[in-house]
Design an enzyme around this catalytic site. Structure first.
Site, PDB file in Angstrom:
ATOM      1  N   ASP A  46       0.815  -1.216   0.000  1.00 30.91           N
ATOM      2  CA  ASP A  46       0.000   0.000   0.000  1.00 30.91           C
ATOM      3  C   ASP A  46       0.848   1.266   0.000  1.00 30.91           C
ATOM      4  O   ASP A  46       2.060   1.234   0.193  1.00 30.91           O
ATOM      5  CB  ASP A  46      -0.960  -0.004   1.203  1.00 30.91           C
ATOM      6  CG  ASP A  46      -0.292  -0.472   2.499  1.00 30.91           C
ATOM      7  OD1 ASP A  46       0.943  -0.481   2.565  1.00 30.91           O
ATOM      8  OD2 ASP A  46      -1.018  -0.838   3.435  1.00 30.91           O
ATOM      9  N   ASP A 101      -7.742  -2.931  13.956  1.00 35.63           N
ATOM     10  CA  ASP A 101      -9.117  -3.280  13.578  1.00 35.63           C
ATOM     11  C   ASP A 101      -9.161  -4.508  12.651  1.00 35.63           C
ATOM     12  O   ASP A 101     -10.191  -4.815  12.074  1.00 35.63           O
ATOM     13  CB  ASP A 101      -9.820  -2.084  12.912  1.00 35.63           C
ATOM     14  CG  ASP A 101      -9.117  -1.623  11.637  1.00 35.63           C
ATOM     15  OD1 ASP A 101      -8.086  -2.244  11.253  1.00 35.63           O
ATOM     16  OD2 ASP A 101      -9.584  -0.646  11.020  1.00 35.63           O
ATOM     17  N   HIS A 130      -7.256  -4.885   9.877  1.00 32.13           N
ATOM     18  CA  HIS A 130      -6.957  -4.666   8.454  1.00 32.13           C
ATOM     19  C   HIS A 130      -5.638  -5.318   8.061  1.00 32.13           C
ATOM     20  O   HIS A 130      -4.729  -5.466   8.869  1.00 32.13           O
ATOM     21  CB  HIS A 130      -7.006  -3.179   8.069  1.00 32.13           C
ATOM     22  CG  HIS A 130      -5.925  -2.296   8.601  1.00 32.13           C
ATOM     23  ND1 HIS A 130      -6.157  -1.294   9.521  1.00 32.13           N
ATOM     24  CD2 HIS A 130      -4.607  -2.234   8.323  1.00 32.13           C
ATOM     25  CE1 HIS A 130      -5.025  -0.661   9.770  1.00 32.13           C
ATOM     26  NE2 HIS A 130      -4.057  -1.213   9.063  1.00 32.13           N
ATOM     27  N   GLU A 175      -9.590  -2.201   5.022  1.00 29.93           N
ATOM     28  CA  GLU A 175     -10.297  -1.970   6.279  1.00 29.93           C
ATOM     29  C   GLU A 175     -11.545  -2.863   6.368  1.00 29.93           C
ATOM     30  O   GLU A 175     -12.010  -3.389   5.353  1.00 29.93           O
ATOM     31  CB  GLU A 175     -10.729  -0.495   6.351  1.00 29.93           C
ATOM     32  CG  GLU A 175      -9.576   0.505   6.411  1.00 29.93           C
ATOM     33  CD  GLU A 175      -8.970   0.646   7.817  1.00 29.93           C
ATOM     34  OE1 GLU A 175      -9.052  -0.302   8.618  1.00 29.93           O
ATOM     35  OE2 GLU A 175      -8.398   1.711   8.092  1.00 29.93           O
TER      36      GLU A 175
HETATM   37  C1  GLP Z   1      -0.667   0.061   8.634  1.00 26.29           C
HETATM   38  C2  GLP Z   1      -0.280  -0.639   7.310  1.00 26.29           C
HETATM   39  C3  GLP Z   1      -0.382  -2.139   7.442  1.00 26.29           C
HETATM   40  C4  GLP Z   1       0.184  -2.535   8.773  1.00 26.29           C
HETATM   41  C5  GLP Z   1      -0.734  -2.076   9.870  1.00 26.29           C
HETATM   42  C6  GLP Z   1      -0.188  -2.276  11.251  1.00 26.29           C
HETATM   43  O1  GLP Z   1      -1.654   0.988   8.531  1.00 26.29           O
HETATM   44  N1  GLP Z   1      -1.012  -0.214   6.179  1.00 26.29           N
HETATM   45  O2  GLP Z   1       0.253  -2.773   6.364  1.00 26.29           O
HETATM   46  O3  GLP Z   1       0.290  -3.935   8.865  1.00 26.29           O
HETATM   47  O4  GLP Z   1      -1.174  -0.776   9.651  1.00 26.29           O
HETATM   48  O5  GLP Z   1       0.827  -1.376  11.519  1.00 26.29           O
HETATM   49  P1  GLP Z   1       1.815  -1.520  12.749  1.00 26.29           P
HETATM   50  O6  GLP Z   1       2.749  -2.615  12.410  1.00 26.29           O
HETATM   51  O7  GLP Z   1       2.499  -0.179  12.802  1.00 26.29           O
HETATM   52  O8  GLP Z   1       0.996  -1.798  13.952  1.00 26.29           O
END
Ligand code: GLP
Length: 250
Positions: free
Chosen positions: A67, A137, A139, A144
């Site tokens: 992403d 959440d 995702h 989402e």
């Molecule tokens: C972000 C990314 C995801 C990631 C998730 C968790 O928004 N788009 O690819 O896995 O949220 O992030 P973190 O590892 O900082 O908790």
């Protein structure tokens, strides 16, 4: 699904890096799906160490990321392209022309998404291994919670909880600085990967990990679809992996 529950974040990072390294050692032109966020930072550090020690050669590896924020270009410090360059690509011998991240500068969402799907079909086909994190959440990528599993790359409006999580971790707490939209690879392409590693670390992920892997498969918890994939490894630390998950998959 296999569960690797380590005591600490560092041990979990090393375990995830071992799996990615194994994929590259087995196939020097491996195609890797990569993730951003706080969780995989330690894993990328371990991969860089393995490269520096002479164990890993990235010269034929191809990568594509999940992403990118809509509106950010790769020189923006909060862009995911910048994240990948600074945590991995600039530190190993990968050919950067074979590292793909959705183009956040394309304004037209339809074009941005169809361009990325075309690129994924042409340059990747299917990943040998896909690394994922999990949002609080549920995702994956930026897919989402929703009424259906989104198959293709799409432009997503981020949930307020995601904006808050990312503001805290990456934007110095400044909610207004976080872009509200992002382009994300669809769940269809993620599920096409031959193998998937999902990392979860820290207490804040514990509840969602239990929901995703012990609860029903539902688009309201996007990561739950991984229960249907034939080769998933959940790698995490003790804080994030509840006993119920270890028990279910032992
Ligand atoms: C972000 C990314 C995801 C990631 C998730 C968790 O928004 N788009 O690819 O896995 O949220 O992030 P973190 O590892 O900082 O908790």
């Amino acid at each position: 699904m296999q569960v690797i529950a380590k005591k600490t974040y560092d041990e979990a990072s090393a375990a995830a890096a071992d799996l990615l390294a194994a994929a590259i050692l087995m196939k020097r032109d491996a195609k890797l799906g990569l993730a951003t966020g706080a969780t995989p930072v330690g894993c990328y550090k371990e991969l860089v160490k393995k490269y520096e020690s002479g164990m890993l050669d990235f010269s034929r590896v191809t990568t594509a990321n999940l992403d990118e924020y809509r509106g950010l270009d790769g020189s923006h410090e909060q862009s995911y392209r910048y994240f990948m360059d600074s945590h991995l690509f600039n530190l190993v011998n990968i050919d950067k022309s074979r590292t793909y991240v959705p183009d956040g500068t394309i304004e037209d969402p339809d074009k941005a998404c169809s361009d990325y799907d075309k690129l994924l079909d042409e340059k990747i086909g299917a990943f040998d291994i896909q690394l994922l994190g999990i949002g609080s959440d549920g995702h994956i990528g930026f897919n989402e919670p929703c009424d259906y599993f989104n198959l293709k790359t799409q432009c997503i409006t981020l949930e307020e909880s995601t904006v808050k999580d990312n503001a805290r971790l990456f934007f110095g707490g400044d909610l207004d600085a976080v872009p509200r939209q992002a382009y994300t690879m669809g769940i269809g392409f993620i599920m096409r990967s031959k193998k998937i590693i999902i990392m979860a670390t820290g207490e804040s992920k514990r509840d969602i990990v239990e929901k995703a892997f012990c609860g029903p498969v539902t688009p309201q918890v996007p990561a739950s679809i991984l229960q249907l994939h034939p080769d998933v490894v959940l790698v995490g630390d003790a804080a994030a992996i509840p006993d119920a998950v270890v028990e279910k998959y032992k």
